[in-house]
Scaffold this motif. Structure first.
Motif, PDB file in Angstrom:
ATOM      1  N   HIS A  79       0.856  -1.195   0.000  1.00  0.00           N
ATOM      2  CA  HIS A  79       0.000   0.000   0.000  1.00  0.00           C
ATOM      3  C   HIS A  79       0.891   1.244   0.000  1.00  0.00           C
ATOM      4  O   HIS A  79       1.742   1.420   0.867  1.00  0.00           O
ATOM      5  CB  HIS A  79      -0.902  -0.046   1.227  1.00  0.00           C
ATOM      6  CG  HIS A  79      -1.891   1.072   1.333  1.00  0.00           C
ATOM      7  ND1 HIS A  79      -2.696   1.475   0.294  1.00  0.00           N
ATOM      8  CD2 HIS A  79      -2.214   1.865   2.384  1.00  0.00           C
ATOM      9  CE1 HIS A  79      -3.478   2.466   0.693  1.00  0.00           C
ATOM     10  NE2 HIS A  79      -3.199   2.729   1.959  1.00  0.00           N
ATOM     11  N   SER A  84      -0.321   0.592   5.949  1.00  0.00           N
ATOM     12  CA  SER A  84      -0.966  -0.727   5.979  1.00  0.00           C
ATOM     13  C   SER A  84      -1.031  -1.281   7.395  1.00  0.00           C
ATOM     14  O   SER A  84      -2.003  -1.938   7.764  1.00  0.00           O
ATOM     15  CB  SER A  84      -0.228  -1.711   5.074  1.00  0.00           C
ATOM     16  OG  SER A  84      -0.488  -1.420   3.720  1.00  0.00           O
ATOM     17  N   HIS A  87      -4.157  -0.082   9.072  1.00  0.00           N
ATOM     18  CA  HIS A  87      -5.365  -0.779   8.617  1.00  0.00           C
ATOM     19  C   HIS A  87      -5.489  -2.150   9.290  1.00  0.00           C
ATOM     20  O   HIS A  87      -6.578  -2.541   9.722  1.00  0.00           O
ATOM     21  CB  HIS A  87      -5.346  -0.944   7.097  1.00  0.00           C
ATOM     22  CG  HIS A  87      -5.505   0.336   6.354  1.00  0.00           C
ATOM     23  ND1 HIS A  87      -6.713   0.974   6.209  1.00  0.00           N
ATOM     24  CD2 HIS A  87      -4.596   1.111   5.714  1.00  0.00           C
ATOM     25  CE1 HIS A  87      -6.546   2.076   5.510  1.00  0.00           C
ATOM     26  NE2 HIS A  87      -5.265   2.189   5.197  1.00  0.00           N
TER      27      HIS A  87
END
Length: 135
Positions: A79, A84, A87
């Protein structure tokens, strides 16, 4: 059912921000006496949790464990925003919590508080609070 929007401000990239008092205030203002309070954060890099609010080492230890399990760099994330890890941490923690209330008071345990789990801050986040009352 009543709905409130609560703004919670983080200062660090990763931080647990307690906002229990604001939830209590909004619950009192709603006039609801008995039911459930549901909180949902509208972001993909911030979560919510109920945990100990008496010892500041607990939030620090939680963040340390999550950073150790999922570091920001060095895992080959693809990403492009380099978040990331945020997330993934959010998916593990979750985006919502539900707390019952009675007599207009949250039924949290003695040492419990409600925290925004910031994983890509600092910034202002929006938490949606809904109360479902049996009245």
């Amino acid at each position: 059912m009543t709905t409130h929007r609560i703004k919670v401000r983080s200062r660090e990239r990763e931080e647990l921000v307690e906002f229990t008092d604001e939830v209590r205030r909004r619950l009192r203002e709603s006039g609801a006496r008995e039911g459930v309070c549901h909180l949902y954060v509208r972001h993909t890099t911030a979560g919510l949790t109920v945990n100990e609010n008496a010892d500041p080492d607990v939030p620090r230890d939680m963040l340390h464990a999550l950073r150790t399990l999922i570091p920001q760099h060095g895992m080959g994330f693809r990403h492009g925003e380099e978040n990331s890890d945020a997330h993934i941490k959010t998916s593990l923690v979750g985006a919502s919590v539900t707390v019952p209330f009675a007599d207009g008071e949250l039924l949290l345990g003695r040492w419990q508080g409600i925290f925004l789990c910031e994983f890509d801050g600092g910034r202002e986040r929006e938490v949606i609070m809904t109360t479902l009352s049996s009245q």
